[in-house]
Design a protein around this motif. Structure first.
Motif, PDB file in Angstrom:
ATOM      1  N   ALA A 264      28.285  33.103  53.196  1.00  0.00           N
ATOM      2  CA  ALA A 264      29.557  33.727  52.534  1.00  0.00           C
ATOM      3  C   ALA A 264      30.664  32.647  52.352  1.00  0.00           C
ATOM      4  N   ARG A 268      32.199  31.451  48.727  1.00  0.00           N
ATOM      5  CA  ARG A 268      33.490  31.557  48.454  1.00  0.00           C
ATOM      6  C   ARG A 268      34.321  30.294  48.146  1.00  0.00           C
ATOM      7  N   SER A 271      33.315  29.345  44.705  1.00  0.00           N
ATOM      8  CA  SER A 271      34.063  30.259  43.895  1.00  0.00           C
ATOM      9  C   SER A 271      35.595  29.805  43.657  1.00  0.00           C
ATOM     10  N   ALA A 287      31.993  34.473  43.559  1.00  0.00           N
ATOM     11  CA  ALA A 287      32.725  35.558  44.432  1.00  0.00           C
ATOM     12  C   ALA A 287      31.924  36.914  44.525  1.00  0.00           C
ATOM     13  N   ALA A 290      29.075  35.978  47.231  1.00  0.00           N
ATOM     14  CA  ALA A 290      29.762  35.816  48.471  1.00  0.00           C
ATOM     15  C   ALA A 290      29.886  37.291  48.904  1.00  0.00           C
ATOM     16  N   ALA A 291      30.584  38.296  48.103  1.00  0.00           N
ATOM     17  CA  ALA A 291      30.736  39.669  48.457  1.00  0.00           C
ATOM     18  C   ALA A 291      29.526  40.295  49.104  1.00  0.00           C
ATOM     19  N   VAL A 305      36.717  37.000  51.967  1.00  0.00           N
ATOM     20  CA  VAL A 305      35.499  37.251  50.800  1.00  0.00           C
ATOM     21  C   VAL A 305      36.126  38.155  49.758  1.00  0.00           C
ATOM     22  N   GLN A 308      39.242  36.419  47.734  1.00  0.00           N
ATOM     23  CA  GLN A 308      38.635  35.542  46.652  1.00  0.00           C
ATOM     24  C   GLN A 308      38.142  36.397  45.563  1.00  0.00           C
ATOM     25  N   LEU A 309      37.365  37.299  45.664  1.00  0.00           N
ATOM     26  CA  LEU A 309      36.975  38.149  44.934  1.00  0.00           C
ATOM     27  C   LEU A 309      38.028  38.910  43.909  1.00  0.00           C
ATOM     28  N   SER A 329      40.691  43.915  50.887  1.00  0.00           N
ATOM     29  CA  SER A 329      40.783  42.845  51.673  1.00  0.00           C
ATOM     30  C   SER A 329      42.060  43.046  52.845  1.00  0.00           C
ATOM     31  N   HIS A 355      46.480  34.796  48.222  1.00  0.00           N
ATOM     32  CA  HIS A 355      45.731  35.570  47.374  1.00  0.00           C
ATOM     33  C   HIS A 355      46.363  36.530  46.537  1.00  0.00           C
TER      34      HIS A 355
END
Length: 468
Positions: A264, A268, A271, A287, A290-291, A305, A308-309, A329, A355
């Motif tokens: 992950a 990430r 991404s 992303a 990774a999720a 994760v 970043q998504l 998150s 983020h």
């Protein structure tokens, strides 16, 4: 002599990006500099390309890369008019392999996952040995998620070597902590060569040596973390292709160890890099990949994760998904007992606020982005000097966009406080950019003061760029 045909495809792409010939040339030169290729193209060169002249293959691939970043979508050699539509190069930006290194096998392309050649530890050890001796070129298709299928480790396959013991793993973990602390405080340029040399000379040898099953898995995990950190250091000094290759190696080592955290983290990071370079569709795909691992992660890692998504979704204009991911998150972060991880990649409130700032800025809410950056700075641990500098520069940029010149200059003074101790290509670029933004305000007291203070630092910035 046959008459050259005008390259209408290249002209159309430049127009779509809103670039003049000079701007396209500068973008190509920048992409080349990331790979150690010194290019000096100008608008005349671009005019020749548009008239039908083809540049060398490596340069043509850099043209495709630059346009992809400017347009936020994939651009192939065929799209640029530099390769016939039916040629092997038509579907891929350049002739590189799966790790972004010319000549390595297994480029993702359109090959189904189940048909790809299996990766194994030995090939990753060879990659660690070869990487960073010369910079690799970043290409758009390499930003695709690359599920890994590895064969079981068989000690009989390993070349004769000393046996790896738990003490070797503990030493690697100690080195990881030391390198991570230096990177966080002083930037990737400070110890990148030392880390990549350690990977090349020690870790790669251990990966090819016999070990007990538990020792071997622990070694794979820490090797993945070290490779990921090396990738981030290369990203920080703007060696983008090499950074990408280290990240992919990190993902493969983690996959062999069945380490969801490592997989992950690497996805990430890819991404984040793709988003930074303007490859927004690939950033979202990575992303999402990774999720997939989020259910197996500790809360703080899962929060990172999902953060970043959110950034990647906002980059694609998907407001609902971005805000939903941010909320998820935040929920995960509230469940975390500790944000600190052994490799120094802990996710905490300051990182979450950063983020949020990315998401708000991408969605057009500059005021909310400014508030999030200020909260991030207030909560940022004192030792995170490089990230603090990047954040104060972003804050200054947004404040200037909002018309708050004096506040922007105050933020940039904070940036200049940290700058002298940092060895970071990103921070060097930020210094050059802030000076460009302030030139129209050089007659004001606030702008003149920052420009005067930053002037002596410019020569150091240029020398540092050569050293990286």
């Amino acid at each position: 002599m046959a008459r050259r045909e005008a390259n209408v495809r290249l002209r159309a792409l430049a127009q779509e990006a809103g670039w003049t010939g000079a701007e396209l040339a500068r973008a190509v030169n920048r992409a080349g500099a990331e790979s150690g290729v010194e290019l000096r193209y100008d608008r005349t060169s671009v005019a020749h390309w548009m008239a039908g002249t083809r540049p060398p293959t490596v340069v043509a691939a850099l043209v495709a890369e630059a346009l992809a970043r400017g347009l936020g979508r994939r651009v192939t050699l065929a799209d640029t008019g530099f390769a016939p539509p039916d040629s092997p190069a038509a579907g891929a930006p350049g002739a590189t392999g799966a790790l972004g290194v010319p000549g390595t096998p297994g480029a993702p392309g359109t090959t189904p996952d189940h048909a790809r050649a299996p990766a194994d530890t030995f090939s990753q050890a060879a990659t660690l040995t070869a990487l960073d001796r010369s910079r690799a070129l970043p290409y758009q298709r390499e930003f695709e998620a690359d599920p890994v299928h590895t064969r079981p480790y068989n000690p009989a396959d390993a070349p004769p070597a000393r046996r790896v013991e738990a003490a070797h793993v503990r030493s690697a973990q100690a080195m990881l902590r030391s390198f991570a602390a230096v990177d966080t405080s002083f930037g990737g340029g400070h110890s990148r060569s030392a880390l990549t040399g350690y990977l090349r000379c020690s870790v790669a040898e251990w990966l090819e040596s016999p070990a007990a099953p538990k020792v071997r898995r622990d070694l794979l995990v820490v090797a993945s973390q070290l490779a990921s950190l090396a990738g981030f250091m290369c990203y920080d000094v703007e060696h983008q292709g090499t950074a990408q290759a280290y990240y992919r190696t990190a993902a493969r080592l983690a996959a062999e160890a069945d380490d969801a955290c490592g997989q992950a983290a690497a996805l990430r990071a890819l991404s984040m890099q793709a988003h930074h370079l303007g490859h927004r569709p690939q950033a979202l795909e990575l992303a999402e990949a990774a999720a997939v691992h989020a259910p197996r992660l500790p809360p703080a890692r899962a929060a990172a994760v999902m953060g970043q998504l959110a950034v990647a979704a906002a980059g694609r204009g998907d407001q609902r998904r971005a805000l939903d991911s941010l909320a998820r998150s935040s929920d995960l972060l509230s469940q975390a007992e500790s944000a600190e991880d052994a490799d120094g990649s802990g996710y905490h409130e300051a990182a979450h606020e950063s983020h949020q700032a990315h998401v708000f800025a991408a969605l057009g809410d500059v005021r909310a982005a400014i508030g999030a950056l200020r909260r991030s700075l207030q909560q940022r641990p004192p030792g995170e000097r490089r990230t603090r500098a990047v954040t104060t520069d972003r804050l200054g940029t947004l404040l200037l966009e909002a018309g708050n010149l004096e506040q922007a200059c105050a933020s940039w003074h904070d940036f200049l406080d940290d700058y002298p101790l940092l060895h970071s290509g990103r921070v060097d670029r930020a210094l050059r950019s802030l000076r460009g933004r302030l030139r129209p305000f050089r007659t004001s007291v606030a702008g003149r003061t920052v420009l005067a203070r930053s002037e002596p630092l410019m020569s150091r910035s240029s020398r540092a760029a050569l050293a990286y």
